[in-house]
Motif scaffolding. Structure first.
Motif, PDB file in Angstrom:
ATOM      1  N   ASN A   9      -3.031  45.386  59.777  1.00  0.00           N
ATOM      2  CA  ASN A   9      -3.984  45.041  58.728  1.00  0.00           C
ATOM      3  C   ASN A   9      -4.221  43.537  58.661  1.00  0.00           C
ATOM      4  N   PRO A  10      -5.476  43.123  58.498  1.00  0.00           N
ATOM      5  CA  PRO A  10      -5.753  41.696  58.292  1.00  0.00           C
ATOM      6  C   PRO A  10      -5.096  41.233  56.997  1.00  0.00           C
ATOM      7  N   PRO A  11      -4.698  39.977  56.906  1.00  0.00           N
ATOM      8  CA  PRO A  11      -4.037  39.468  55.706  1.00  0.00           C
ATOM      9  C   PRO A  11      -5.008  39.326  54.543  1.00  0.00           C
ATOM     10  N   VAL A  12      -4.462  39.368  53.330  1.00  0.00           N
ATOM     11  CA  VAL A  12      -5.258  39.223  52.119  1.00  0.00           C
ATOM     12  C   VAL A  12      -4.593  38.226  51.182  1.00  0.00           C
ATOM     13  N   ILE A  13      -5.400  37.344  50.603  1.00  0.00           N
ATOM     14  CA  ILE A  13      -4.966  36.473  49.526  1.00  0.00           C
ATOM     15  C   ILE A  13      -5.766  36.872  48.299  1.00  0.00           C
ATOM     16  N   THR A  14      -5.094  37.228  47.215  1.00  0.00           N
ATOM     17  CA  THR A  14      -5.803  37.618  45.996  1.00  0.00           C
ATOM     18  C   THR A  14      -5.746  36.476  44.983  1.00  0.00           C
ATOM     19  N   ILE A  15      -6.869  36.279  44.292  1.00  0.00           N
ATOM     20  CA  ILE A  15      -6.953  35.256  43.251  1.00  0.00           C
ATOM     21  C   ILE A  15      -7.536  35.923  42.012  1.00  0.00           C
ATOM     22  N   ASP A  16      -6.674  36.241  41.060  1.00  0.00           N
ATOM     23  CA  ASP A  16      -7.080  36.924  39.838  1.00  0.00           C
ATOM     24  C   ASP A  16      -7.076  35.962  38.653  1.00  0.00           C
ATOM     25  N   GLY A  17      -7.704  36.410  37.565  1.00  0.00           N
ATOM     26  CA  GLY A  17      -7.715  35.608  36.348  1.00  0.00           C
ATOM     27  C   GLY A  17      -8.807  36.069  35.413  1.00  0.00           C
ATOM     28  N   ALA A  18      -8.766  35.582  34.204  1.00  0.00           N
ATOM     29  CA  ALA A  18      -9.765  35.938  33.194  1.00  0.00           C
ATOM     30  C   ALA A  18     -11.101  35.286  33.506  1.00  0.00           C
ATOM     31  N   SER A  19     -12.134  35.713  32.803  1.00  0.00           N
ATOM     32  CA  SER A  19     -13.462  35.138  32.962  1.00  0.00           C
ATOM     33  C   SER A  19     -13.445  33.649  32.627  1.00  0.00           C
ATOM     34  N   GLY A  20     -14.060  32.846  33.489  1.00  0.00           N
ATOM     35  CA  GLY A  20     -14.164  31.417  33.220  1.00  0.00           C
ATOM     36  C   GLY A  20     -13.035  30.570  33.756  1.00  0.00           C
ATOM     37  N   THR A  21     -12.113  31.174  34.504  1.00  0.00           N
ATOM     38  CA  THR A  21     -11.008  30.392  35.064  1.00  0.00           C
ATOM     39  C   THR A  21     -11.396  29.710  36.373  1.00  0.00           C
ATOM     40  N   ILE A  26     -13.348  28.936  43.311  1.00  0.00           N
ATOM     41  CA  ILE A  26     -12.114  28.558  44.008  1.00  0.00           C
ATOM     42  C   ILE A  26     -11.832  29.495  45.173  1.00  0.00           C
ATOM     43  N   SER A  27     -12.017  30.794  44.964  1.00  0.00           N
ATOM     44  CA  SER A  27     -11.775  31.769  46.031  1.00  0.00           C
ATOM     45  C   SER A  27     -12.688  31.526  47.218  1.00  0.00           C
ATOM     46  N   GLN A  28     -13.959  31.247  46.933  1.00  0.00           N
ATOM     47  CA  GLN A  28     -14.899  31.022  48.025  1.00  0.00           C
ATOM     48  C   GLN A  28     -14.571  29.740  48.787  1.00  0.00           C
ATOM     49  N   ALA A 134      -9.788  37.558  48.122  1.00  0.00           N
ATOM     50  CA  ALA A 134     -10.429  38.441  47.141  1.00  0.00           C
ATOM     51  C   ALA A 134     -10.170  37.941  45.734  1.00  0.00           C
ATOM     52  N   ASP A 135     -11.246  37.805  44.952  1.00  0.00           N
ATOM     53  CA  ASP A 135     -11.056  37.373  43.574  1.00  0.00           C
ATOM     54  C   ASP A 135     -11.488  38.457  42.598  1.00  0.00           C
TER      55      ASP A 135
END
Length: 246
Positions: A9-21, A26-28, A134-135
């Motif tokens: 599987n290709p690697p994944v970095i996830t960037i989560d957070g509330a609206s407006g963070t 940043i993810s892009q 992925a955000d």
């Protein structure tokens, strides 16, 4: 140098957070630094909310929204700007889906279990070589629980509202800071209290407080965390040189 090893599987970095963070921007930027794929999961829910308005589907009609989600005619195209181009049913909707009205509607439909289930597989197909950034709100907890690195961005409602106020002013849109703060708090409440995939950090996520950080500083902090991992698996052997933080 950081050597990336082979894996199925290709690697994944996830960037989560509330609206407006700032997680979308940043993810892009992180994806561009890595030259990886990018997924703005929130855009899918915003597009679905817009499609609901276009087709006169009530935001509490879970069954109709599920069908709409399964047949959503949407395309995403990367751009030089921080926003990916979004095409819904052949129509350019990149700016339309970023309005406060659509954002609030997206938060409502995103709380529906059938809608989340319908969009789950759509999000996972974005996982392609050489890797994915992925955000969203549940990327690290639900969509990609096996992600190699999970980031959770935090910021106070006041700071997030101020950022949003400045963005809207630049677009010539008049709003009040007090109203934005109230809307963000209400959206946070819905996101955190929903029964399916509530907004929360993954147990192994790295939380970053962004109130007093610039976008570039947050990006560098994430690149630093990537460097600390020392290795990510990918489908082919390659090396990427990262600049470490001072």
């Amino acid at each position: 140098m950081i050597t990336l090893k082979e894996s199925i599987n290709p690697p994944v970095i996830t960037i989560d957070g509330a609206s407006g963070t700032g997680k979308g921007t940043i993810s892009q930027l992180v994806a561009k630094r890595l030259e990886w794929k990018f997924l703005d999961s929130g855009a899918l829910y915003r597009v679905l909310a817009l499609a609901a308005y276009k087709h006169s589907v009530a935001l509490d009609n879970e069954k109709a929204l599920e069908v709409l989600a399964e047949h959503l005619d949407v395309q995403f195209f990367a751009q030089e700007s921080n926003l990916s181009q979004v095409i819904l049913e052949g129509e350019e909707v990149t700016e339309t889906i970023r309005t406060e009205k659509i954002g609030n509607a997206a938060s409502i439909v995103a709380a529906l279990p059938a809608v989340r289930a319908a969009l789950l597989s759509r999000q996972r197909i974005f996982r392609e070589p050489p890797g994915l950034v992925a955000d969203g709100r549940d990327m690290g907890t639900v969509i990609f629980p096996d992600a190699e690195l999970k980031i959770f961005l935090k910021a106070s409602p006041e700071e997030r509202a101020l950022r949003r106020l400045n963005q809207l002013k630049d677009r010539g849109i008049s709003v009040t800071l007090a109203n934005l703060i109230e809307e963000l708090r209400e959206r946070d409440r819905r996101d955190q209290e929903r029964a399916i995939a509530p907004l929360k950090p993954a147990e192994d996520a790295i939380c970053i407080e962004t109130d007093h950080l610039t976008i570039d500083q947050v990006v560098e902090r994430i690149i630093y965390e990537i460097e600390r991992k020392k290795a990510f698996p990918v489908t082919s052997c390659l090396e990427i040189e990262f600049a470490s933080m001072a």
